[in-house]
Write a protein that holds these residues in place. Structure first.
Motif, PDB file in Angstrom:
ATOM      1  N   ARG A  83       0.837  -1.203   0.000  1.00 55.04           N
ATOM      2  CA  ARG A  83       0.000   0.000   0.000  1.00 55.04           C
ATOM      3  C   ARG A  83       0.870   1.250   0.000  1.00 55.04           C
ATOM      4  O   ARG A  83       0.612   2.199  -0.743  1.00 55.04           O
ATOM      5  CB  ARG A  83      -0.941   0.008   1.206  1.00 55.04           C
ATOM      6  N   GLN A  84       1.928   1.262   0.825  1.00 55.69           N
ATOM      7  CA  GLN A  84       2.825   2.417   0.872  1.00 55.69           C
ATOM      8  C   GLN A  84       3.525   2.625  -0.470  1.00 55.69           C
ATOM      9  O   GLN A  84       3.656   3.759  -0.945  1.00 55.69           O
ATOM     10  CB  GLN A  84       3.860   2.245   1.994  1.00 55.69           C
ATOM     11  N   THR A  85       3.956   1.535  -1.082  1.00 53.77           N
ATOM     12  CA  THR A  85       4.611   1.623  -2.394  1.00 53.77           C
ATOM     13  C   THR A  85       3.632   2.129  -3.442  1.00 53.77           C
ATOM     14  O   THR A  85       3.983   2.967  -4.282  1.00 53.77           O
ATOM     15  CB  THR A  85       5.174   0.242  -2.800  1.00 53.77           C
ATOM     16  N   ALA A  86       2.397   1.638  -3.387  1.00 54.98           N
ATOM     17  CA  ALA A  86       1.379   2.089  -4.338  1.00 54.98           C
ATOM     18  C   ALA A  86       1.092   3.576  -4.159  1.00 54.98           C
ATOM     19  O   ALA A  86       0.930   4.310  -5.143  1.00 54.98           O
ATOM     20  CB  ALA A  86       0.098   1.275  -4.159  1.00 54.98           C
ATOM     21  N   LEU A  87       1.058   4.044  -2.920  1.00 50.08           N
ATOM     22  CA  LEU A  87       0.818   5.472  -2.673  1.00 50.08           C
ATOM     23  C   LEU A  87       1.964   6.327  -3.228  1.00 50.08           C
ATOM     24  O   LEU A  87       1.733   7.391  -3.803  1.00 50.08           O
ATOM     25  CB  LEU A  87       0.629   5.729  -1.180  1.00 50.08           C
ATOM     26  N   LYS A  88       3.190   5.844  -3.072  1.00 47.92           N
ATOM     27  CA  LYS A  88       4.336   6.574  -3.626  1.00 47.92           C
ATOM     28  C   LYS A  88       4.261   6.598  -5.152  1.00 47.92           C
ATOM     29  O   LYS A  88       4.544   7.624  -5.783  1.00 47.92           O
ATOM     30  CB  LYS A  88       5.652   5.935  -3.173  1.00 47.92           C
ATOM     31  N   ASP A  89       3.871   5.463  -5.749  1.00 41.59           N
ATOM     32  CA  ASP A  89       3.720   5.409  -7.206  1.00 41.59           C
ATOM     33  C   ASP A  89       2.612   6.357  -7.677  1.00 41.59           C
ATOM     34  O   ASP A  89       2.768   7.059  -8.675  1.00 41.59           O
ATOM     35  CB  ASP A  89       3.416   3.987  -7.667  1.00 41.59           C
TER      36      ASP A  89
END
Length: 142
Positions: free
Chosen positions: A124-130
């Protein structure tokens, strides 16, 4: 096993169950207390002069992009956001949609997709950064 042993075992089990329920109730109270601390009242924002920036417009379902997760159709009327979500890998799309649009927590999402809580959090954190990268870091809700 004697009658007194069975009674003792029953009392120990009852005591254990009461402790588990009490601890779970305390955990829920703590969770809601943290949630209340993080919430910001709209009245407070208006007092500080920030309330005028928030507005609501009816969603335009004719120009909405849709995603289907868990048999639920999620309509996103903001084309820029929908395109950014569509660029994510399928699993991260599902995690973002389940988290922010359906309202599931990391544990519930993990149970559905078969991943650990930590893995769901990381994805989820990686997706938010993307998403931030795809939206240029200056996304404003329209």
């Amino acid at each position: 096993m004697g009658d007194s042993e069975e009674t003792h075992i029953q009392h120990v089990f009852d005591s254990f169950c009461k402790k588990v329920i009490r601890n779970e109730a305390l955990n829920i109270q703590k969770k809601y207390a943290r949630f209340r601390q993080r919430q910001v009242s709209m009245e407070l924002l208006e007092q500080k002069g920030l309330g005028t920036e928030f507005n609501y417009s009816e969603p335009n379902f004719n120009s909405s992009d849709s995603f289907i997760v868990l048999g639920i159709e999620i309509l996103i009327s903001n084309e820029e956001l929908a395109n950014a979500i569509a660029k994510l890998p399928i699993q991260r799309q599902k995690i973002i949609l389940m988290s922010f649009f359906i309202g599931l927590n990391d544990r519930e999402i993990g149970e559905i997709i078969g991943k650990s809580i930590g893995s769901v959090w990381y994805q989820r954190q990686t997706a938010l950064k993307d998403l931030e990268k795809y939206l240029g870091g200056n996304y404003e809700e329209k």
